[in-house]
Each structure stands twice: as structure tokens, then as C-alpha cells.
Design a protein around this motif. Structure first.
Motif, PDB file in Angstrom:
ATOM      1  N   ALA A 190      -1.605  21.650  11.467  1.00 45.84           N
ATOM      2  CA  ALA A 190      -1.746  21.629  12.923  1.00 45.84           C
ATOM      3  C   ALA A 190      -0.572  20.933  13.600  1.00 45.84           C
ATOM      4  O   ALA A 190      -0.532  20.863  14.836  1.00 45.84           O
ATOM      5  N   ARG A 191       0.366  20.407  12.803  1.00 46.04           N
ATOM      6  CA  ARG A 191       1.586  19.763  13.279  1.00 46.04           C
ATOM      7  C   ARG A 191       1.303  18.673  14.329  1.00 46.04           C
ATOM      8  O   ARG A 191       1.849  18.710  15.448  1.00 46.04           O
ATOM      9  N   PRO A 192       0.495  17.683  13.994  1.00 42.00           N
ATOM     10  CA  PRO A 192       0.304  16.564  14.922  1.00 42.00           C
ATOM     11  C   PRO A 192       1.566  15.714  14.982  1.00 42.00           C
ATOM     12  O   PRO A 192       2.417  15.784  14.099  1.00 42.00           O
ATOM     13  N   ASP A 193       1.678  14.902  15.993  1.00 37.94           N
ATOM     14  CA  ASP A 193       2.822  13.994  16.087  1.00 37.94           C
ATOM     15  C   ASP A 193       2.676  12.818  15.128  1.00 37.94           C
ATOM     16  O   ASP A 193       3.672  12.297  14.613  1.00 37.94           O
ATOM     17  N   ALA A 194       1.444  12.366  14.918  1.00 42.64           N
ATOM     18  CA  ALA A 194       1.202  11.220  14.053  1.00 42.64           C
ATOM     19  C   ALA A 194      -0.114  11.403  13.311  1.00 42.64           C
ATOM     20  O   ALA A 194      -1.052  12.014  13.823  1.00 42.64           O
ATOM     21  N   VAL A 195      -0.142  10.876  12.099  1.00 45.91           N
ATOM     22  CA  VAL A 195      -1.369  10.880  11.297  1.00 45.91           C
ATOM     23  C   VAL A 195      -1.680   9.447  10.896  1.00 45.91           C
ATOM     24  O   VAL A 195      -0.862   8.766  10.278  1.00 45.91           O
ATOM     25  N   VAL A 196      -2.865   9.003  11.280  1.00 45.69           N
ATOM     26  CA  VAL A 196      -3.335   7.659  10.946  1.00 45.69           C
ATOM     27  C   VAL A 196      -4.341   7.781   9.806  1.00 45.69           C
ATOM     28  O   VAL A 196      -5.338   8.492   9.937  1.00 45.69           O
ATOM     29  N   VAL A 197      -4.065   7.118   8.701  1.00 48.64           N
ATOM     30  CA  VAL A 197      -4.980   7.124   7.559  1.00 48.64           C
ATOM     31  C   VAL A 197      -5.726   5.798   7.540  1.00 48.64           C
ATOM     32  O   VAL A 197      -5.109   4.735   7.451  1.00 48.64           O
ATOM     33  N   LEU A 198      -7.050   5.862   7.653  1.00 47.40           N
ATOM     34  CA  LEU A 198      -7.871   4.651   7.687  1.00 47.40           C
ATOM     35  C   LEU A 198      -8.623   4.495   6.367  1.00 47.40           C
ATOM     36  O   LEU A 198      -9.504   5.302   6.053  1.00 47.40           O
ATOM     37  N   PRO A 199      -8.311   3.464   5.581  1.00 49.63           N
ATOM     38  CA  PRO A 199      -9.089   3.211   4.358  1.00 49.63           C
ATOM     39  C   PRO A 199     -10.462   2.676   4.741  1.00 49.63           C
ATOM     40  O   PRO A 199     -10.553   1.608   5.358  1.00 49.63           O
ATOM     41  N   TYR A 200     -11.498   3.413   4.407  1.00 45.60           N
ATOM     42  CA  TYR A 200     -12.839   2.908   4.706  1.00 45.60           C
ATOM     43  C   TYR A 200     -13.312   2.099   3.512  1.00 45.60           C
ATOM     44  O   TYR A 200     -14.145   2.535   2.710  1.00 45.60           O
ATOM     45  N   MET A 201     -12.744   0.912   3.416  1.00 42.48           N
ATOM     46  CA  MET A 201     -13.023  -0.024   2.339  1.00 42.48           C
ATOM     47  C   MET A 201     -13.246  -1.400   2.953  1.00 42.48           C
ATOM     48  O   MET A 201     -12.743  -1.692   4.043  1.00 42.48           O
ATOM     49  N   LEU A 202     -13.946  -2.237   2.234  1.00 36.45           N
ATOM     50  CA  LEU A 202     -14.107  -3.611   2.693  1.00 36.45           C
ATOM     51  C   LEU A 202     -12.898  -4.457   2.333  1.00 36.45           C
ATOM     52  O   LEU A 202     -12.379  -5.206   3.158  1.00 36.45           O
ATOM     53  N   GLY A 203     -12.437  -4.335   1.089  1.00 40.88           N
ATOM     54  CA  GLY A 203     -11.371  -5.197   0.608  1.00 40.88           C
ATOM     55  C   GLY A 203     -10.061  -4.467   0.405  1.00 40.88           C
ATOM     56  O   GLY A 203      -9.983  -3.242   0.438  1.00 40.88           O
ATOM     57  N   ASP A 204      -9.031  -5.264   0.156  1.00 37.53           N
ATOM     58  CA  ASP A 204      -7.684  -4.741  -0.045  1.00 37.53           C
ATOM     59  C   ASP A 204      -7.408  -4.688  -1.544  1.00 37.53           C
ATOM     60  O   ASP A 204      -6.655  -5.495  -2.083  1.00 37.53           O
ATOM     61  N   GLY A 205      -8.015  -3.733  -2.219  1.00 37.02           N
ATOM     62  CA  GLY A 205      -7.915  -3.655  -3.671  1.00 37.02           C
ATOM     63  C   GLY A 205      -7.162  -2.432  -4.149  1.00 37.02           C
ATOM     64  O   GLY A 205      -6.336  -1.853  -3.442  1.00 37.02           O
ATOM     65  N   VAL A 206      -7.469  -2.014  -5.381  1.00 37.00           N
ATOM     66  CA  VAL A 206      -6.751  -0.914  -6.023  1.00 37.00           C
ATOM     67  C   VAL A 206      -6.903   0.387  -5.243  1.00 37.00           C
ATOM     68  O   VAL A 206      -5.927   1.115  -5.033  1.00 37.00           O
ATOM     69  N   LEU A 207      -8.114   0.703  -4.799  1.00 42.22           N
ATOM     70  CA  LEU A 207      -8.326   1.966  -4.100  1.00 42.22           C
ATOM     71  C   LEU A 207      -7.630   1.984  -2.742  1.00 42.22           C
ATOM     72  O   LEU A 207      -7.093   3.017  -2.317  1.00 42.22           O
ATOM     73  N   THR A 208      -7.639   0.851  -2.056  1.00 43.84           N
ATOM     74  CA  THR A 208      -6.915   0.773  -0.779  1.00 43.84           C
ATOM     75  C   THR A 208      -5.429   1.006  -0.995  1.00 43.84           C
ATOM     76  O   THR A 208      -4.770   1.698  -0.200  1.00 43.84           O
ATOM     77  N   GLU A 209      -4.893   0.454  -2.072  1.00 44.68           N
ATOM     78  CA  GLU A 209      -3.478   0.651  -2.367  1.00 44.68           C
ATOM     79  C   GLU A 209      -3.178   2.116  -2.676  1.00 44.68           C
ATOM     80  O   GLU A 209      -2.137   2.645  -2.292  1.00 44.68           O
ATOM     81  N   ARG A 210      -4.093   2.793  -3.352  1.00 41.04           N
ATOM     82  CA  ARG A 210      -3.905   4.227  -3.613  1.00 41.04           C
ATOM     83  C   ARG A 210      -3.867   5.015  -2.303  1.00 41.04           C
ATOM     84  O   ARG A 210      -3.110   5.980  -2.169  1.00 41.04           O
ATOM     85  N   ILE A 211      -4.698   4.622  -1.365  1.00 43.56           N
ATOM     86  CA  ILE A 211      -4.698   5.304  -0.068  1.00 43.56           C
ATOM     87  C   ILE A 211      -3.367   5.081   0.639  1.00 43.56           C
ATOM     88  O   ILE A 211      -2.788   6.009   1.217  1.00 43.56           O
TER      89      ILE A 211
END
Length: 399
Positions: A190-211
Motif C-alpha cells: 500500500a506504499r505508506p510513508d511510515a510503518v510503526v511496529v509495536l511489540p505487544y510484549m510486557l518486557g524487553d526480552g528475546v522476542l522483543t528483540e526479534r521484532i
């Protein structure tokens, strides 16, 4: 004990990474300041104290405990593991009133928090939501429970309503689809100007880093789109608003769970084998025990190191009166004496087969033995656990 004394147990998942456990404790301290009553932290697995240990600590000085769950969605931990632990605690502390509360779930304060996380990324990218086309990808962990995954899509829709985002898409980092990479590529068309990726996680761990890594790779691959990932929920004070509401619902007995689409309650296409309270309970026992020896694997935060078999012995009132404790100890001794099997033998609460016991359930095979006496325990070990041969004359049901 003050009969009017009340306390809260805030239950987190638990992690071998202490910073994640400290986040739970920090929220517990904040909730205690907010409510003005004692709030302790407990964990489902991988950290101390466990739920039963934490409740035992509180039970010595209070008469009422409300268990509040620091889980984002209602998957197996919320629907099976925590209720099992609370049920056990009620038996261990009959003089204490213990209420089981719900998970964080979908709440206006969380939607507002996610909006602020998105705004922070927009500012970093130099995007203006009112002038540019801004797309949001809400990325959750992913679950084998379709009810929990459905709530991610609902939350994404609520985040879009009334806001000037071009679109908000739900995605997952594992277990289920659509995965983050697939969703980002689809959004890019859809060629947006910006894409914001929101990690829906509580902590800043391994999965958040993958995101974060996925967002960075997407940003490098699509030069015409500016993309970046935001921060997880963390310990934002708005979570205390949600937890306060969940506490109030628990203590007043007004907790409502979604049972219409729960795979443990109703038959959903593709999940037919998951239906049944006893089956769900045994799965919870097996899952909890299987984490006891888990290694801390950096690239796989949910890896398992499990025994070959898990054997649960019902020690509820009826089975106990029929000799279940002796069966339990004889099974444990037989496993210790065996050189051929690795099995974990544990107690279980009621398996729903009262009058047919003592009941012994062997997993992952899903074989339930009924009317087992002490002399049968050796056969279950030597035949079933050692050689994989079911003791047919003892079989009550197979799942």
C-alpha cells in the motif's frame, strides 16, 4: 490473623532473565502503593516464588487473597495453569478466601498506551499522522489458543478506531500466522510513508528483540518506507489502572472469562482434541512440570528439556481414601529402581473420575489407568514406562 486483612498476588510468567522478573516485582510494588494493601509477586514457572509458595507466604497473615494475572491474553497459562495452582492453594489453606482474577486482556488504558508508543516511533521517524500515511503492525507472541489470537486482532482494530492511522494490522512473532515478515511485506504494497511496529510484549526480552530486528530488516529492504519498532509495555503506570480493575473484579467475584470460544470448553475446528476440562488440566500439569529442567537457551526462550513421561496420580479425597498416596510412593520408588525410563511422578487434583480410582494418568501417551492399587504400580512402570506396553487390564480411558 486479622480477619479483615486482604492481600493481592500478582502472577507473572517468570523468566530465567532476572530483569523480566524484576519488572513483575516493580509492578507489584506500584500496585501496593495504589491499593494500600499488601501485594506480592509470584510466578508460573522459571522464577521464585511459585504461586503456591507466594500464597503460603501471604496466607499466614491475611484472610483474603486476590490473584491478579499479569498475562496479556487468556491462553493456557490463564485458563489452566493458574486455576490449577489456585485450586491447589485453596485445599492447602482452607481458612483463607482465595479469588482468581483475570488477565490484562483488552482495556482502554492499554489502547491509549499503545497509541503513545506509536506516537514515539512516529516522532523518531519524522512522520505526521495527520499528513502522512502511517501504518501500524501490532506484533504479539502468538499462541496455540485461537481465542487469545483473536483478541490480538480485536486490539488492533480498537487501536485504529478514531485515530488517523492508514491501517493497523495484527501479526505474530511465532506459533501462529500471519508472521511479522509476511505482514510487513503485505503492508508495504500500500506504499505508506511510515510503518510503526509495536511489540505487544510486557518486557524487553528475546522476542522483543526479534521484532526490532524484523522491523530493521524491513526498513532496509524497502527504501521508500520508513519503519521502526517501538518499546514494549514495560512498567507504565497505566498498567496499574488495568491491574486495579482486575483486582476489583476478582475480590467481588465478578470475573468474566470468554468461554464461548475457549478451545478447552467448546469444540472448534482443528482443535477437537483439546476439549475437556480434565484433559486441559492434565496438559497444564504436564506443561508446568516439563519446565522444571528447562535450559536457558538464548535463541529459543521457550525451549523444553522434558522427561520421557509424566505420570499424574489423583490424590483428591476419594482417590486418597482408596489408597492413592501409597500408589504414588510405589510409582516413585519403581521409577527410581528402573534403569530404563525417565519419568516424573506428581500428585494431581481431581481428574473427574471419582469412584473409579485411584486414577493414574500417563502422558504424553494420554493413557488413564483406573482402580490402581499399590501392587499395580510396578506393572505400570515395568511394562508401560520401561517398554512402552500399555497395561490393558487397568486402562480406564485413553485421550
Amino acid at each position: 490473623m486479622d480477619p479483615d486483612e486482604e492481600a493481592v498476588l500478582l502472577v507473572g510468567h517468570g523468566s530465567r532473565r532476572e530483569r523480566s522478573n524484576e519488572q513483575v516485582r516493580e509492578l507489584a510494588a506500584g500496585l501496593e502503593d495504589r491499593l494500600g494493601i499488601p501485594v506480592d509477586a509470584g510466578f508460573i514457572e522459571l522464577a521464585s516464588p511459585s504461586i503456591d509458595e507466594a500464597i503460603a507466604g501471604l496466607a499466614a497473615s491475611v484472610s483474603r487473597i486476590a490473584v491478579v494475572q499479569l498475562s496479556l491474553f487468556a491462553a493456557s497459562h490463564v485458563k489452566a495453569d493458574v486455576p490449577l495452582a489456585v485450586r491447589s492453594a485453596r485445599s492447602a489453606h482452607p481458612d483463607v478466601e482465595i479469588h482468581n482474577g483475570s488477565h490484562l486482556g483488552i482495556h482502554p488504558a492499554i489502547v491509549d498506551l499503545l497509541d503513545d508508543r506509536a506516537a514515539a516511533v512516529e516522532a523518531e521517524l519524522g512522520a505526521d499522522r495527520d499528513e502522512d500515511e502511517v501504518a501500524v503492525v501490532l506484533c504479539a507472541r502468538g499462541s496455540s489458543d485461537p481465542d487469545a489470537n483473536g483478541d490480538v486482532h480485536k486490539l488492533a482494530r480498537l487501536l485504529r478506531e478514531g485515530r488517523a492511522f492508514d491501517r493497523v494490522a495484527a501479526s505474530f512473532i511465532g506459533v501462529t500466522e500471519p508472521r511479522l515478515e509476511e505482514t510487513l511485506h503485505r503492508v508495504a504494497t500500500a506504499r505508506p510513508d511510515a510503518v510503526v511496529v509495536l511489540p505487544y510484549m510486557l518486557g524487553d526480552g528475546v522476542l522483543t528483540e526479534r521484532i526490532r530486528e524484523g522491523a530493521a530488516e524491513f526498513d532496509a529492504e524497502y527504501p521508500y518506507v520508513d519503519a521502526a519498532a517501538g518499546d514494549p509495555l514495560g512498567t507504565d503506570s497505566r498498567l496499574l489502572d488495568v491491574l486495579g480493575d482486575r483486582w476489583q473484579a476478582a475480590r467481588t467475584g465478578s470475573v468474566e472469562m470468554s468461554c464461548d470460544t475457549c478451545k478447552h470448553k467448546v469444540e472448534l475446528d482443528g482443535y477437537e482434541e483439546d476439549v475437556g476440562g480434565a484433559r486441559a488440566m492434565l496438559r497444564a500439569v504436564t506443561h508446568r512440570e516439563s519446565h522444571a529442567d528447562r535450559e536457558d537457551v538464548d535463541d529459543d526462550p521457550h525451549a523444553h528439556d522434558t522427561p520421557d513421561a509424566h505420570v499424574a496420580v489423583c490424590t483428591n479425597q476419594t482417590c486418597a481414601a482408596d489408597g492413592a498416596p501409597a500408589v504414588l510412593e510405589r510409582l516413585r520408588q519403581a521409577v527410581r529402581d528402573s534403569d530404563a525410563c525417565e519419568a516424573r511422578i506428581t500428585r494431581s487434583s481431581c481428574l473427574g473420575r471419582c469412584g473409579d480410582g485411584p486414577m493414574v494418568a500417563v502422558y504424553p501417551d494420554g493413557v488413564w489407568y483406573g482402580d490402581v492399587d499399590e501392587s499395580d504400580a510396578g506393572r505400570i512402570v515395568s511394562s508401560h514406562l520401561d517398554r512402552g506396553r500399555i497395561v490393558s487390564d487397568l486402562v480406564d480411558v485413553t485421550l
